[in-house]
Design an enzyme around this catalytic site. Sequence first.
Site, PDB file in Angstrom:
ATOM      1  N   ARG A  14       0.803  -1.220   0.000  1.00 33.02           N
ATOM      2  CA  ARG A  14       0.000   0.000   0.000  1.00 33.02           C
ATOM      3  C   ARG A  14       0.844   1.281   0.000  1.00 33.02           C
ATOM      4  NH1 ARG A  14      -3.531  -2.202   4.967  1.00 33.02           N
ATOM      5  NH2 ARG A  14      -1.723  -3.585   5.101  1.00 33.02           N
ATOM      6  N   GLN A  73      12.272 -14.885   5.926  1.00 29.82           N
ATOM      7  CA  GLN A  73      10.978 -15.440   5.522  1.00 29.82           C
ATOM      8  C   GLN A  73      10.946 -15.255   3.996  1.00 29.82           C
ATOM      9  OE1 GLN A  73       7.581 -12.997   6.334  1.00 29.82           O
ATOM     10  NE2 GLN A  73       6.142 -14.706   6.300  1.00 29.82           N
ATOM     11  N   GLY A  78       2.132 -14.160   5.392  1.00 33.17           N
ATOM     12  CA  GLY A  78       1.362 -13.621   6.503  1.00 33.17           C
ATOM     13  C   GLY A  78       2.163 -13.534   7.794  1.00 33.17           C
ATOM     14  N   ASP A 103       6.013  -1.869  11.503  1.00 37.84           N
ATOM     15  CA  ASP A 103       5.482  -0.599  10.979  1.00 37.84           C
ATOM     16  C   ASP A 103       4.775   0.205  12.072  1.00 37.84           C
ATOM     17  OD1 ASP A 103       3.252  -2.187  11.333  1.00 37.84           O
ATOM     18  OD2 ASP A 103       2.423  -1.874   9.332  1.00 37.84           O
ATOM     19  N   ASN A 170      -6.518  -4.307  17.327  1.00 40.72           N
ATOM     20  CA  ASN A 170      -5.240  -4.951  17.632  1.00 40.72           C
ATOM     21  C   ASN A 170      -4.118  -4.019  17.170  1.00 40.72           C
ATOM     22  OD1 ASN A 170      -2.995  -6.655  17.757  1.00 40.72           O
ATOM     23  ND2 ASN A 170      -3.520  -7.706  15.835  1.00 40.72           N
ATOM     24  N   ARG A 329      29.118  22.733   2.775  1.00 41.18           N
ATOM     25  CA  ARG A 329      28.928  21.291   2.525  1.00 41.18           C
ATOM     26  C   ARG A 329      30.284  20.605   2.495  1.00 41.18           C
ATOM     27  NH1 ARG A 329      29.976  19.980  -2.992  1.00 41.18           N
ATOM     28  NH2 ARG A 329      30.495  21.857  -4.149  1.00 41.18           N
ATOM     29  N   TYR A 362      33.259  31.233  -3.980  1.00 47.90           N
ATOM     30  CA  TYR A 362      33.288  29.784  -3.864  1.00 47.90           C
ATOM     31  C   TYR A 362      34.693  29.388  -3.417  1.00 47.90           C
ATOM     32  CZ  TYR A 362      33.946  24.904  -4.791  1.00 47.90           C
ATOM     33  OH  TYR A 362      34.261  23.579  -4.629  1.00 47.90           O
ATOM     34  N   ALA A 419      43.010  43.317  -6.662  1.00 46.04           N
ATOM     35  CA  ALA A 419      41.699  42.976  -7.222  1.00 46.04           C
ATOM     36  C   ALA A 419      41.844  42.468  -8.646  1.00 46.04           C
ATOM     37  CB  ALA A 419      40.793  44.202  -7.181  1.00 46.04           C
ATOM     38  N   ARG A 436      47.543  40.461 -13.090  1.00 47.83           N
ATOM     39  CA  ARG A 436      46.597  40.858 -14.155  1.00 47.83           C
ATOM     40  C   ARG A 436      47.339  41.837 -15.047  1.00 47.83           C
ATOM     41  NH1 ARG A 436      45.350  46.043 -11.678  1.00 47.83           N
ATOM     42  NH2 ARG A 436      44.713  45.762  -9.505  1.00 47.83           N
TER      43      ARG A 436
HETATM   44  C1  UD1 Z   1      -1.750  -6.360  11.254  1.00 48.90           C
HETATM   45  C2  UD1 Z   1      -2.653  -7.273  12.102  1.00 48.90           C
HETATM   46  C3  UD1 Z   1      -3.883  -6.480  12.512  1.00 48.90           C
HETATM   47  C4  UD1 Z   1      -3.477  -5.243  13.281  1.00 48.90           C
HETATM   48  C5  UD1 Z   1      -2.461  -4.402  12.472  1.00 48.90           C
HETATM   49  C6  UD1 Z   1      -1.903  -3.308  13.367  1.00 48.90           C
HETATM   50  C7  UD1 Z   1      -2.325  -9.561  11.296  1.00 48.90           C
HETATM   51  C8  UD1 Z   1      -2.922 -10.679  10.526  1.00 48.90           C
HETATM   52  N1  UD1 Z   1      -3.030  -8.431  11.340  1.00 48.90           N
HETATM   53  O1  UD1 Z   1      -2.451  -6.036  10.091  1.00 48.90           O
HETATM   54  O2  UD1 Z   1      -4.721  -7.283  13.324  1.00 48.90           O
HETATM   55  O3  UD1 Z   1      -4.628  -4.459  13.592  1.00 48.90           O
HETATM   56  O4  UD1 Z   1      -1.376  -5.199  12.027  1.00 48.90           O
HETATM   57  O5  UD1 Z   1      -1.136  -2.393  12.654  1.00 48.90           O
HETATM   58  O6  UD1 Z   1      -1.270  -9.722  11.870  1.00 48.90           O
HETATM   59  N2  UD1 Z   1       4.924  -9.032   7.711  1.00 48.90           N
HETATM   60  C9  UD1 Z   1       5.893 -10.013   7.612  1.00 48.90           C
HETATM   61  N3  UD1 Z   1       5.625 -11.112   6.841  1.00 48.90           N
HETATM   62  C10 UD1 Z   1       4.450 -11.310   6.209  1.00 48.90           C
HETATM   63  C11 UD1 Z   1       3.453 -10.306   6.355  1.00 48.90           C
HETATM   64  C12 UD1 Z   1       3.721  -9.198   7.119  1.00 48.90           C
HETATM   65  O7  UD1 Z   1       6.979  -9.882   8.160  1.00 48.90           O
HETATM   66  O8  UD1 Z   1       4.293 -12.349   5.538  1.00 48.90           O
HETATM   67  C13 UD1 Z   1       5.211  -7.845   8.553  1.00 48.90           C
HETATM   68  C14 UD1 Z   1       5.116  -6.532   7.788  1.00 48.90           C
HETATM   69  O9  UD1 Z   1       6.391  -6.178   7.260  1.00 48.90           O
HETATM   70  C15 UD1 Z   1       4.648  -5.555   8.865  1.00 48.90           C
HETATM   71  C16 UD1 Z   1       3.901  -6.428   9.846  1.00 48.90           C
HETATM   72  O10 UD1 Z   1       4.239  -7.761   9.570  1.00 48.90           O
HETATM   73  O11 UD1 Z   1       5.706  -4.936   9.526  1.00 48.90           O
HETATM   74  C17 UD1 Z   1       2.382  -6.252   9.751  1.00 48.90           C
HETATM   75  O12 UD1 Z   1       1.971  -6.574   8.455  1.00 48.90           O
HETATM   76  P1  UD1 Z   1       0.841  -5.729   7.723  1.00 48.90           P
HETATM   77  O13 UD1 Z   1       0.624  -6.304   6.376  1.00 48.90           O
HETATM   78  O14 UD1 Z   1       1.117  -4.294   7.817  1.00 48.90           O
HETATM   79  O15 UD1 Z   1      -0.426  -6.112   8.638  1.00 48.90           O
HETATM   80  P2  UD1 Z   1      -1.782  -5.331   8.788  1.00 48.90           P
HETATM   81  O16 UD1 Z   1      -2.658  -5.643   7.641  1.00 48.90           O
HETATM   82  O17 UD1 Z   1      -1.521  -3.900   9.070  1.00 48.90           O
HETATM   83 CA    CA Z   2       0.256  -2.690   9.223  1.00 51.40          CA
END
Ligand code: UD1
Ligand code: CA
Length: 450
Positions: A14, A73, A78, A103, A170, A329, A362, A419, A436
């Site tokens: 997203r 992973q 998920g 995040d 959550n 810089r 400069y 100058a 000069r």
């Molecule tokens: C997730 C929660 C949701 C919660 C929300 C809070 C789940 C299923 N859902 O949703 O309940 O309200 O966070 O912000 O957990 N990631 C991995 N591997 C994966 C998928 C995701 O490492 O395969 C990591 C992402 O990089 C991220 C975190 O997990 O840092 C959360 O993933 P994201 O897709 O943002 O979950 P949400 O849909 O926000």
């Molecule tokens: Ca999230």
Amino acid sequence: MVVVAILAAGRGTRMKSNLPKVLHTLGGRSLVERVIKSVEPLSPSRQLVIVGYQAEEVKAAMQSIPRLEFVEQTVQLGTGHAIQQLLPHLEGYTGDLLILNGDLPLIRTETLKHLLQTHQENQNAATILTAHLSDPRGYGRVFCNSENVVQQMVEDKDCTTAQKQNSRINAGVYCFNWSKLAQFLPHLQANNAQKEYYLTDAVTQVGKVMAVDVEDYQEIVGINDRLQLATATEILQTRIKEKWMVAGVTLIDPHSITIDDTVEIQPDVIIEPQTHLRGKTVIQTGSRIGPGSLIENSHLGENVTVLYSVVVDSTVDAGTKIGPYTHLRGHVQVGAACRVGNFVELKNTHIGDRTNVAHLSYLGDTTLGTKVNIGAGTITANYDGVKKHPTKIGDRTKTGANSVLVAPVTLGDDVYVAAGSTVTEDVPDNSLVIARSRQVVKPDWQKQSQ
Ligand code: UD1
Ligand code: CA
């Protein structure tokens, strides 16, 4: 004893970005670095970061942070699948595991401490952080009984219309008894709207689970898109600016100012509008910065003023005035009580105390002594098209307007440059150099040429 796991393997679709989501920055640090900062004071025995999407980039961005272990992973199926990857790494571990989404950049250590404490005092199988949001859209919903014991967790995309009305969400921070979670992890199913293995499905399966509400819902803003990134930026900026104002710093028109949280500011500094302080910047007491200035990775001493200027990777000593319209810089060092003025660019240049470079210059790869006066329009020609060359200018030397110093070249102490000179050879102490052609005046020229 607690082990920490941070979920940082997702792409962050997203965000619509080539950069992995967790490497987007907020106030001078990446999202995932912020999460790591928030857990550091808990002194975890291990810190595992789960990486996947652009794993090499994510690891490289965090290589300077000590004591991180990366777990791959390789396909992102998920959040539950991500935690499954920990099984071989935590074999035999029986303590608690604190899991945080990568995040969640605004989470506070105090909140995590409170979560851990509740978890341990109640001997829960899991304890999760929740919040009540007026707009809970996008978050997983948490259903509890009156004792805050979690009954059910449903992702936004899987909610019925009635379930969507629940405002308790959550936050994405969980404390698990690892042995209990490890037992259930292999049984996770992906029968949901997103066809993913949800960590949230494990929560209600491990035993007694309690929810702890966060006091300040601003802490749990999860960054999924650029709008949430902007919201989080605003929250963080407010936190940072309030901190400095309470500590004795004047911010004139705070809304137009941005300050990274890696910056340090002493009391009685005044920051004027449209000024941006970034990176490892330090500003000492009595200084006045702005309006309209950018200071990045720089050290400004006491009573320095900077007006409409850009100062990057440089140091400026006490009482020096910079600007308007100066650009420093490439590791510039300006001494005390100097004036570096209007339309001046300095690159990799060291300036002694009480020296002035006041107008239209400069200077690159140059070393200047003390009490030097660089005349308006003096330029160092430091680049021959292939290499950069140094220029040295001794104490109390004065260059006339529009001089060109062709490097490599050394001017001694107490030298005067006429100058308009183009100086190509070294000049000893106490000399006047005129480089000069002599002026020729031809009288009655106009009449003769007619
Ligand atoms: C997730 C929660 C949701 C919660 C929300 C809070 C789940 C299923 N859902 O949703 O309940 O309200 O966070 O912000 O957990 N990631 C991995 N591997 C994966 C998928 C995701 O490492 O395969 C990591 C992402 O990089 C991220 C975190 O997990 O840092 C959360 O993933 P994201 O897709 O943002 O979950 P949400 O849909 O926000
Ligand atoms: Ca999230």
